[in-house]
Design an enzyme around this catalytic site. Structure first.
Site, PDB file in Angstrom:
ATOM      1  CG  HIS A 141      -0.852   1.210  -4.556  1.00 49.87           C
ATOM      2  ND1 HIS A 141      -0.699   1.059  -5.901  1.00 49.87           N
ATOM      3  CD2 HIS A 141      -1.432   0.075  -4.120  1.00 49.87           C
ATOM      4  CE1 HIS A 141      -1.166  -0.127  -6.262  1.00 49.87           C
ATOM      5  NE2 HIS A 141      -1.606  -0.749  -5.192  1.00 49.87           N
ATOM      6  CD  GLU A 148      -2.801  -1.204  -0.042  1.00 50.98           C
ATOM      7  OE1 GLU A 148      -2.947  -0.181  -0.715  1.00 50.98           O
ATOM      8  OE2 GLU A 148      -3.301  -2.297  -0.358  1.00 50.98           O
TER       9      GLU A 148
END
Lengths: 184, 549
Positions: free
Chosen positions: B173, B170
């Protein structure tokens, strides 16, 4: 006349190119600095946690005085070290003493069950991971800086403005990702 | 590949620009169509009475006005969506900030901090979604606020390295800059999916009343518009490349240097419920694995490449396994080993140490024996009351006994057991702070924490608990309305320990209709009182149920 303009134009291009390289180098140097300060913060955090660890451990493992004293001594050395080389050595020594402390603590089930100890253990695992990551980031950035500084033609600008190669920060590999720790 | 956030924040992603243009083009198209219809059918008779056919197009002047209008509306739509975007989306997802008192949350916070160090110091907030589903998401907005969210199910079931790998994915990202594009792109239409559902409800509720015709017509218009936007949100997915998941996986491996753990985590997520049916389904692109199972995701055709937001999980696993020099069999085995760790033994405070007992001299008589917790609640108990330890002969005043003094000092909790009236002590169960009565072993749990405890699987069950659970399963297979209702005796209601001040009562009820475990719930603060073993039995039942599925 035309020749003069061409020369002037070329000179301008060279100047723009030089400025671009200079800025990249500055950026890289700042990243390395940032990486170093990250390591610094995490190592300091580690040093701050150790007295707590020793304090809790003392209550349970009275017979292991030498192990505990070694940890304290190693911590003091690590705090006093000033250049990168000394620091590396001192931190590696500290990792070693911590490892033996945790190994010994296996024999004290009450210590392992202590709630404070469990909390502290999570903190230490987290800090060790952070040190690993900070070192990783720092070394990656140093690697990029060193490559740029040495490669042609950037090296001309680098040497003119005294951008220098940096040293890597090597710490003993805490092979399993869970630091020098035992399972609680 | 550069992944330092300082550099990446500088170059704005082009995708966002494209989405903005797409939005304006969409509004232009819609308004143009509406204007065409209006001009042809409504204004037809006024503007050109002599014309023969109704079909004529808009002139340049009209188009220009419509274009200006489209830009205006598009801009308003854009700013409304983008302002406070992260807060809005986490609201739709029902995500909550981390609770520092919760051990699991604390661990997540630590892991997020660690990964943040690996990215060079990007500030990232942590959040949790209280559901048993397995998923994780990342959000960023234009102000640089970044959030990594994890479901409670994931938090409870993954090991530390696996969780670290997911957080790494995550964070990848976020630092790679594609998170901002995804957040904006998905929410530009999908955020209004919730609004659509709300309108749908109003629409069906007011259908019967006739005098609301005008309002209904307006609603119908909005309704149609929202249906169109829903279609648009499907179309907008074209802007989101599937490749970004591979890239984030790769950067996660670069950050955490642990491809196997990421593969294990993906495998574990893929094996369980990923959250289909949650409010967030329309926001699928922000999740690590698509919450809704979609057959399209598992395909590799050009069409799938265009419209699907996630690559096939199998492909992702293959790439990761190659990095880890492992194969599928290894993965299944190691994931199986790690994710079914032995439970910590059932805590048995009494069995380990027989509690000390005291006799108390009261009203001229020796009473007892009492244990420590009971002793402190005896009426007329004072520091100078005479006490005697069972098995010894020396009498002491209560304040002279170090153990009693320690207990009195520790007795800071102002909450009292609704059944025994002795003060409740704070205990950690499954990483959550609960209040336990040391005499009857009942526990008081906040409503949200109850869900968390049920999801978590750290502590094992005693034989008694499994036996009780089995009996409940045997006895009542089907819920019978009326027959199974709980008889409520107003006199026997328990007083909520947290609401003692205003005499808040707890109402007996079943925790869920599916499992016949009777609990007492306070209607004011939502706290739940579980008698001894009730909580464990409930956990055991629900876990058993999910395993069967």
């Amino acid at each position: 006349m035309t020749v003069l303009w061409i020369i002037l134009g070329l000179a301008l291009l060279v100047l723009i190119w030089a400025v671009a390289i200079f800025n990249t180098l500055v950026q890289l140097r700042e990243n390395v600095k940032n990486g170093w300060s990250q390591i610094d913060v995490q190592l300091k955090r580690r040093h701050d946690l150790i007295p707590n660890l020793v304090e809790i451990a003392k209550g349970y493992m009275g017979h292991e005085k030498s192990t505990l004293e070694n940890v304290i001594k190693a911590r003091q050395q690590a705090i006093n070290a000033d250049n990168i080389k000394d620091r590396q050595a001192a931190e590696n020594f500290l990792t070693g003493t911590l490892r033996s402390l945790f190994a010994v603590s296996e024999n004290y089930p009450n210590l392992k069950a202590d709630t404070q100890m469990r909390q502290l253990h999570e903190e230490i695992v987290s800090t060790e991971n952070k040190i690993t990551f900070a070192r990783q980031y720092y070394n990656d950035e140093v690697n990029r800086l060193n490559t740029t500084v040495q490669s042609f033609p950037d090296t001309i600008i680098a040497s003119a403005f005294h951008f220098e190669k940096r040293e890597f920060f090597e710490l003993e590999d805490t092979s399993e990702k869970t630091a020098p720790a035992v399972k609680f | 590949m550069p992944y330092s956030f300082t550099q990446i924040e500088k170059d704005k992603t082009r995708v966002i620009g494209f989405v903005f243009l797409f939005l304006i083009a969409f509004y232009f198209g819609v308004f143009w169509l509406i204007a065409l219809l209006v001009k042809n059918f409504v204004l037809y008779e006024y503007t050109s009475p002599g014309r023969s056919g109704p079909l004529f197009l808009l002139n340049f002047h009209d188009s220009l006005i419509i274009f200006a209008l489209a830009i205006l509306v598009g801009y308003v739509h854009w700013t409304c969506t983008v302002s406070g975007l992260v807060g809005k989306i986490s609201g739709v997802l029902k995500a909550e900030p981390l609770n520092p008192g919760d051990h699991y949350h604390q661990r997540l916070q630590n892991i997020i901090n660690e990964v943040s160090v690996a990215t060079g110091g990007k500030k990232i907030e942590g959040m949790v979604i209280p559901t048993t589903a397995m998923n994780a998401f990342a959000l960023t907005d234009f102000k640089g606020r970044a959030i990594i969210g994890v479901t409670e199910g994931l938090l409870a079931r993954l090991t530390r390295p696996q969780l670290e790998a997911v957080v790494g994915h995550e964070a990848a990202h976020i630092v790679a800059g594609d998170c901002l594009a995804t957040t904006v792109t998905t929410s530009i239409f999908a955020l209004y999916g919730g609004l659509l559902k709300g309108l749908e409800r109003i629409f069906s509720e007011t259908r019967s009343s006739r005098d609301k015709g005008g309002v209904m017509a307006l609603l119908l218009c909005i309704y149609i518009l929202l249906w169109v936007t829903r279609g648009m949100s499907q179309l907008v997915r074209m802007f989101i490349s599937r490749q970004r998941e591979y890239r984030a996986d790769a950067v996660a491996v670069r950050l955490t240097r642990d491809p196997l753990s990421l593969a294990e985590a993906l495998y574990a997520i893929d094996c369980r419920w990923r959250g289909a049916g949650l409010a967030a389904e329309e926001l699928e692109s922000i999740f690590i694995v698509n919450p809704a199972y979609s057959a399209l995701d598992e395909k590799t055709s050009l069409f799938a490449d265009m419209f699907s937001t996630h690559p096939p999980v199998k492909e992702r696993l293959n790439v990761l396994l190659e990095m880890a020099h492992a194969d599928m069999e290894n993965l299944i085995q190691s994931a199986g080993d790690k994710n079914s760790q032995p439970r910590s033994p059932v805590p048995q405070p009494d069995a380990a140490q027989p509690a000390a007992q005291w006799m108390v001299h009261r009203n001229g008589l020796w009473e007892g024996p009492f244990d420590l917790a009971r002793l402190l609640t005896i009426e007329g108990m004072r520091p100078e009351t005479w006490v005697q330890r069972v098995g010894t002969t020396d009498m002491k005043m209560a304040y002279e006994d170090p153990e009693i003094i320690k207990a009195i000092n520790k007795k800071t909790g102002s909450y009292h057991c609704p059944k025994c009236a002795i003060s409740l002590t704070t205990v950690i169960y499954e990483g959550v702070e609960v209040l336990e009565c040391s005499f009857c072993r009942g526990v008081l749990v906040a409503e949200k924490d109850a869900t968390r405890i049920i999801i978590r699987e750290e502590v094992g069950f005693s034989e008694e608990v499994t036996r009780l659970a089995a009996r409940i399963v045997e006895q009542k297979k089907i819920w019978q309305w009326g027959k199974d209702a709980i008889k409520r005796d107003p006199g026997a209601l328990l007083t909520c320990p947290r609401c003692e001040a205003h005499k808040g009562k707890m109402i007996p009820m079943f925790y869920t209709a599916a499992y016949h475990v009777e609990i007492d719930k306070c209607l004011y603060c939502g706290s739940i009182w579980f008698d001894k073993n009730e909580l464990e039995v409930l956990q055991c039942l629900i876990e058993h149920q999910t395993e069967q599925k």
